[in-house]
Motif scaffolding. Structure first.
Motif, PDB file in Angstrom:
ATOM      1  N   ASP A 124       8.423 -11.542   4.129  1.00 16.60           N
ATOM      2  CA  ASP A 124       8.432 -10.362   3.264  1.00 16.60           C
ATOM      3  C   ASP A 124       7.809  -9.146   3.949  1.00 16.60           C
ATOM      4  O   ASP A 124       6.885  -9.296   4.751  1.00 16.60           O
ATOM      5  CB  ASP A 124       7.634 -10.634   1.989  1.00 16.60           C
ATOM      6  N   ASP A 125       8.287  -7.992   3.557  1.00 17.01           N
ATOM      7  CA  ASP A 125       7.687  -6.675   3.846  1.00 17.01           C
ATOM      8  C   ASP A 125       8.010  -6.105   5.229  1.00 17.01           C
ATOM      9  O   ASP A 125       7.680  -4.956   5.498  1.00 17.01           O
ATOM     10  CB  ASP A 125       6.143  -6.667   3.668  1.00 17.01           C
ATOM     11  N   HIS A 127      14.028  -5.743  -0.162  1.00 17.58           N
ATOM     12  CA  HIS A 127      12.714  -5.827  -0.813  1.00 17.58           C
ATOM     13  C   HIS A 127      12.403  -4.436  -1.380  1.00 17.58           C
ATOM     14  O   HIS A 127      11.265  -3.996  -1.343  1.00 17.58           O
ATOM     15  CB  HIS A 127      11.678  -6.279   0.214  1.00 17.58           C
ATOM     16  N   HIS A 148       8.714  -0.845  -2.326  1.00 14.55           N
ATOM     17  CA  HIS A 148       7.822  -1.935  -2.741  1.00 14.55           C
ATOM     18  C   HIS A 148       6.964  -1.569  -3.952  1.00 14.55           C
ATOM     19  O   HIS A 148       5.745  -1.783  -3.970  1.00 14.55           O
ATOM     20  CB  HIS A 148       6.920  -2.352  -1.570  1.00 14.55           C
ATOM     21  N   HIS A 206       4.184 -13.740   5.178  1.00 16.71           N
ATOM     22  CA  HIS A 206       4.014 -12.282   5.194  1.00 16.71           C
ATOM     23  C   HIS A 206       3.603 -11.837   6.608  1.00 16.71           C
ATOM     24  O   HIS A 206       4.430 -11.780   7.475  1.00 16.71           O
ATOM     25  CB  HIS A 206       3.010 -11.845   4.124  1.00 16.71           C
TER      26      HIS A 206
END
Ligand SMILES: [Zn+2]
Length: 443
Positions: A48-49, A192, A196, A315
């Motif tokens: 993610d991210d 995503h 965010h 992450h």
């Protein structure tokens, strides 16, 4: 394609005496295996991210193991994106002025929470995140409204520092060109959102912007294939956010409504082994302090069952990003998964989703005509995204050692497996395409 399939199938069927399908154990009897290649479970590695070491450090490690992965990227962050974070609505100074006289309430919260992060004050983003979290929990709305009042009071009183013009320059970012190269090598990219945010705290216009514009940039840069999956930030289960996401993407990591799936999110403590459903989607998050022994036990659990899809969520890597793991930890863990690869199907998030949906929506029929077995595989999914071949298992005569599997122009030689008194072949077939023909190869 459907018409072509019908014509071909009927042309071939016309030559045969149509039976009502073959019974279990009979030569020709065919099933779609629960997982690709007849494996016992599936594993998806997800990140993610889009923090930089996912690409600089984790990708080369995964390459050495031959593992695919799925990256949920925040598109507004990437240089050259068409769409960046912005507020969709009326002029923000009107909103700020209004907050001086009208306290935050249920009618104005979403607009204020949508705007607060885009007034030019980085510290105000934290208020969006905190108020959004409280709001998303759905228990103490007054607390969320209070936080919003506090944030806007600070805006009006000039207590927030304005954004530093060059703040973004110091942060190393992946480029679209690099993402294109990785996509061409089989990595999956997925949305995503643009910035965010806490989607539950956005009004409709801003919720749609975050989901739709992120999809648009991914579509323009990486192509349709990468618009399949989404992860709503913070894994929200907010119904309005989930519904909006599923109107724009085929699957969300934060929520899977399919009736044949038990969907256990990262915070769900249920033992996946007690599920009675056809499939369990078991998400586990690897945080900095998650013990390696626990992470390995997830792999042991799925390898000992037949219906669990382990979705691993990572992450940060090597100090960059939230809750980072080190390169050595990733190597140790991936080696552990690799050692069980004979039982595990390691695949992208979208491929596993496609497999289980196609399988659950498919019908397979098989017929025997002398030395030839004919197999018809079709599903009722009309969406062109569902293009993944499925693994079929067909019983063959015990005297056969090698077979030729034809589907249209594709021909493959497959070795017969003789096991526990059964003889069968495993092979892949494309649903809704030509009929599959299986014949023994004469030694
Ligand atoms: Zn995130």
């Amino acid at each position: 394609m459907a018409n072509k399939w019908c014509l071909r199938a009927f042309a071939i069927l016309g030559l045969l005496v149509l039976s009502a399908g073959l019974a279990a154990g009979q030569v020709g009897q065919t099933q779609i295996t629960k997982w690709q290649y007849g494996k016992s479970a599936a594993v998806s590695l997800t990140y993610d991210d889009g923090s930089i070491n996912q690409f600089r450090v984790a990708v080369p490690i995964m390459d050495t193991f031959g593992f695919p992965a799925t990256f949920f990227i925040i598109t507004g962050d990437i240089p050259g994106s068409r769409y960046h974070g912005t507020f969709i609505g009326r002029p923000t100074n009107a909103i700020v002025q209004e907050t001086a006289n009208t306290p935050t309430n249920k009618d104005n919260f979403l607009e204020r929470a949508s705007a607060i992060g885009f007034l030019g004050y980085p510290e105000a983003i934290d208020y969006h995140t905190r108020a959004g979290e409280v709001f998303d929990e759905g228990k103490d709305f007054d607390k969320a409204y209070q936080l919003m009042d506090e944030a806007y009071a600070k805006v009006r009183q000039g207590m927030f520092k304005p954004a530093h013009i060059n703040a973004a320059v110091h942060r190393e970012r992946i480029t679209w060109e690099e993402l294109i190269a990785l996509a061409n090598r089989g990595y999956e990219f997925a949305s995503h959102t643009v910035t965010h945010p806490r989607l539950a705290a956005l009004d409709d216009a801003n919720l749609v912007y975050e989901l739709e514009k992120s999809r648009q940039d991914i579509l323009d840069r990486l192509g349709f294939k990468h618009t399949f999956s989404v992860e709503c930030p913070y894994g929200t289960e907010n119904p309005r956010a989930v519904q909006s996401a599923l109107q724009r993407y085929k699957v969300a990591r934060n929520h899977m409504p399919d009736p044949f799936v038990d969907d256990l999110d990262r915070w769900n403590a249920m033992d996946p082994a007690v599920s009675k459903k056809e499939y369990v989607r078991w998400q586990r998050g690897s945080l900095t302090k998650t013990p390696m022994t626990l992470m390995k036990s997830w792999v042991d659990t799925i390898a000992s069952r037949d219906n669990i899809w382990l979705v691993l969520v990572f992450h940060g890597v090597n100090g960059k990003g939230w809750e980072p793991r080190t390169d050595d930890e990733l190597k140790e863990y991936f080696a552990y998964i690799k050692a069980k690869e004979d039982r595990l199907w390691i695949a992208t998030f979208q491929d596993v989703t496609k497999y289980i949906r196609e399988r659950m929506r498919s019908e397979v029929r098989s017929y025997k005509d002398g030395e030839t077995i004919l197999v018809l595989l079709r599903d009722d999914l009309t969406d062109p995204s569902y293009d993944l071949p499925l693994t079929l298992k067909t019983n063959v005569a015990s005297a056969w050692q090698t077979v030729e599997v034809h589907q249209g122009e594709r021909v493959k030689h497959v070795e017969v497996v003789h096991q526990n008194g059964q003889s069968y072949v495993l092979y892949q077939a494309i649903p809704n395409a030509e009929a599959v023909m299986i014949r023994p190869v004469q030694p």
